[in-house]
Design an enzyme around this catalytic site. Structure first.
Site, mmCIF file in Angstrom:
data_model
loop_
_atom_site.group_PDB
_atom_site.id
_atom_site.type_symbol
_atom_site.label_atom_id
_atom_site.label_comp_id
_atom_site.label_asym_id
_atom_site.label_seq_id
_atom_site.Cartn_x
_atom_site.Cartn_y
_atom_site.Cartn_z
ATOM 1 N N GLY A 1 0.820 -1.213 0.000
ATOM 2 C CA GLY A 1 0.000 0.000 0.000
ATOM 3 C C GLY A 1 0.849 1.255 0.000
ATOM 4 O O GLY A 1 2.085 1.202 0.004
ATOM 5 N N THR B 1 1.124 3.628 2.360
ATOM 6 C CA THR B 1 1.856 3.878 3.605
ATOM 7 C C THR B 1 3.115 3.010 3.644
ATOM 8 O O THR B 1 4.206 3.485 3.988
ATOM 9 C CB THR B 1 0.957 3.580 4.830
ATOM 10 O OG1 THR B 1 -0.320 4.199 4.631
ATOM 11 C CG2 THR B 1 1.567 4.108 6.113
ATOM 12 N N ASP C 1 2.763 -3.188 8.225
ATOM 13 C CA ASP C 1 1.735 -3.022 7.185
ATOM 14 C C ASP C 1 0.766 -1.913 7.586
ATOM 15 O O ASP C 1 0.685 -1.526 8.760
ATOM 16 C CB ASP C 1 0.983 -4.340 6.979
ATOM 17 C CG ASP C 1 0.282 -4.405 5.622
ATOM 18 O OD1 ASP C 1 0.303 -3.406 4.875
ATOM 19 O OD2 ASP C 1 -0.298 -5.465 5.319
ATOM 20 N N ASP D 1 -6.889 -0.273 6.315
ATOM 21 C CA ASP D 1 -7.946 0.611 5.802
ATOM 22 C C ASP D 1 -8.796 1.162 6.937
ATOM 23 O O ASP D 1 -9.282 2.289 6.859
ATOM 24 C CB ASP D 1 -8.794 -0.145 4.782
ATOM 25 C CG ASP D 1 -7.959 -0.589 3.608
ATOM 26 O OD1 ASP D 1 -7.382 0.282 2.930
ATOM 27 O OD2 ASP D 1 -7.826 -1.805 3.383
ATOM 28 N N LYS E 1 -8.411 -4.765 6.107
ATOM 29 C CA LYS E 1 -7.320 -4.588 5.160
ATOM 30 C C LYS E 1 -7.750 -5.157 3.810
ATOM 31 O O LYS E 1 -8.765 -5.804 3.689
ATOM 32 C CB LYS E 1 -6.071 -5.319 5.650
ATOM 33 C CG LYS E 1 -5.492 -4.684 6.916
ATOM 34 C CD LYS E 1 -4.189 -5.346 7.364
ATOM 35 C CE LYS E 1 -3.221 -5.639 6.276
ATOM 36 N NZ LYS E 1 -2.885 -4.501 5.411
ATOM 37 N N GLY E 2 -6.948 -4.858 2.792
ATOM 38 C CA GLY E 2 -7.229 -5.423 1.472
ATOM 39 C C GLY E 2 -7.650 -4.408 0.445
ATOM 40 O O GLY E 2 -8.020 -4.773 -0.682
ATOM 41 N N GLY E 3 -7.580 -3.118 0.830
ATOM 42 C CA GLY E 3 -7.881 -2.085 -0.164
ATOM 43 C C GLY E 3 -6.984 -2.208 -1.393
ATOM 44 O O GLY E 3 -7.383 -1.848 -2.494
ATOM 45 N N GLU F 1 -0.954 -10.866 2.781
ATOM 46 C CA GLU F 1 -0.722 -10.072 4.001
ATOM 47 C C GLU F 1 -1.082 -10.898 5.241
ATOM 48 O O GLU F 1 -0.359 -10.892 6.240
ATOM 49 C CB GLU F 1 -1.571 -8.802 3.968
ATOM 50 C CG GLU F 1 -1.094 -7.796 2.924
ATOM 51 C CD GLU F 1 -2.021 -6.595 2.752
ATOM 52 O OE1 GLU F 1 -1.569 -5.619 2.160
ATOM 53 O OE2 GLU F 1 -3.176 -6.646 3.202
HETATM 54 C C1 5RP Z 1 -3.463 -3.548 0.957
HETATM 55 C C2 5RP Z 1 -3.763 -3.118 2.335
HETATM 56 C C3 5RP Z 1 -3.266 -1.767 2.772
HETATM 57 O O1 5RP Z 1 -2.529 -1.917 3.944
HETATM 58 C C4 5RP Z 1 -4.434 -0.877 3.026
HETATM 59 O O2 5RP Z 1 -5.250 -0.836 1.867
HETATM 60 C C5 5RP Z 1 -3.980 0.553 3.378
HETATM 61 O O3 5RP Z 1 -3.399 1.133 2.248
HETATM 62 P P1 5RP Z 1 -2.797 2.584 2.238
HETATM 63 O O4 5RP Z 1 -1.561 2.543 3.090
HETATM 64 O O5 5RP Z 1 -2.482 2.837 0.784
HETATM 65 O O6 5RP Z 1 -3.819 3.541 2.774
HETATM 66 O O7 5RP Z 1 -4.388 -3.784 3.113
HETATM 67 O O8 5RP Z 1 -4.091 -4.747 0.631
#
Ligand code: 5RP
Length: 217
Positions: free
Chosen positions: A29, A31, A81, A84, A94-96, A103
């Protein structure tokens, strides 16, 4: 600070948790992309990484960080990690980024899960962010019907194929009062690979970046 600056601040704070000679579990992601940049600056200090996605693998390798196969690693001290959504109980959605299954596997192996978020990810109740569910393609319609029975409104994330060759259903309109129970219920549906609730194995340490700096929960 804007949201990207907050994401970067949380990610940089996670570098303090990396011990000499570690193999680092790395999430996925925007972050985590900042965390990978930071890891690049201390790459001489670590053995390398285990990655949770092709995307993160490419970013790690581009910085010259060795990426190990999880099957060749006996144990992982740390997994870093994003999320969301996250609650005070350190339960997450999670999983966006569609990387939820890998993960969850890397998080399961790691002794310590450090979650890095900006303050916008903190919630009292999970479910405002649609819950991602990774599904074997032939089971998509069946799983969607079962998710409706659980009270959700699943939407097929069109055009997305996961690193494992599967599809994602994003489940809207859930108010998740018991994430541990719902995580198990959804995973029992035939055809579900896993869902984006990380409650049975939540985070151990949460680094939240806000206007007042990075706080550790
Ligand atoms: C990816 C995830 C990410 O950790 C979650 O989507 C957060 O993403 P971001 O840091 O871009 O806000 O679970 O599958």
């Amino acid at each position: 600070m804007n949201q990207n600056e907050l994401k970067k601040a949380a990610a940089m704070a996670a570098l303090d948790f990396i011990q000499d000679d570690a193999i680092v579990g790395v999430g996925t992601g925007s972050t985590v992309a900042y965390f990978i940049e930071g890891l690049g600056n201390i790459k001489h200090k670590v053995q390398g990484a285990v990655s949770s996605s092709e995307d993160s693998t490419n970013k790690l390798k581009a910085l010259g960080i060795e990426v190990f196969e999880l099957n060749n690693v006996d144990s992982l001290d740390i997994y870093v990690d994003g999320a969301d959504e996250i609650t005070a109980h350190k339960h997450m959605i999670k999983g966006g980024g569609a990387a939820l299954t890998r993960e969850k596997i890397v998080a399961a192996v790691a002794k310590t899960f450090v979650c890095v978020v900006d303050q916008s990810k903190q919630v009292d109740v999970l479910g405002q962010f649609p819950l991602p569910v990774e599904v074997i393609p032939m089971a998509r319609s069946y799983v969607a019907r079962e998710l409706v029975k659980l009270g959700g409104d699943p939407v097929w994330r069109q055009g997305v194929v996961t690193d494992n060759g599967n599809v994602i259903l994003d489940v809207h309109n859930l108010t998740i009062l018991n994430p541990v129970e719902l995580e198990g219920q959804i995973n029992q549906i035939a055809g579900v690979v896993t869902n984006g609730l990380f409650a049975r194995r939540g985070a151990d340490i949460v680094l939240v970046a806000g206007a007042g700096g990075v706080k550790q929960l």
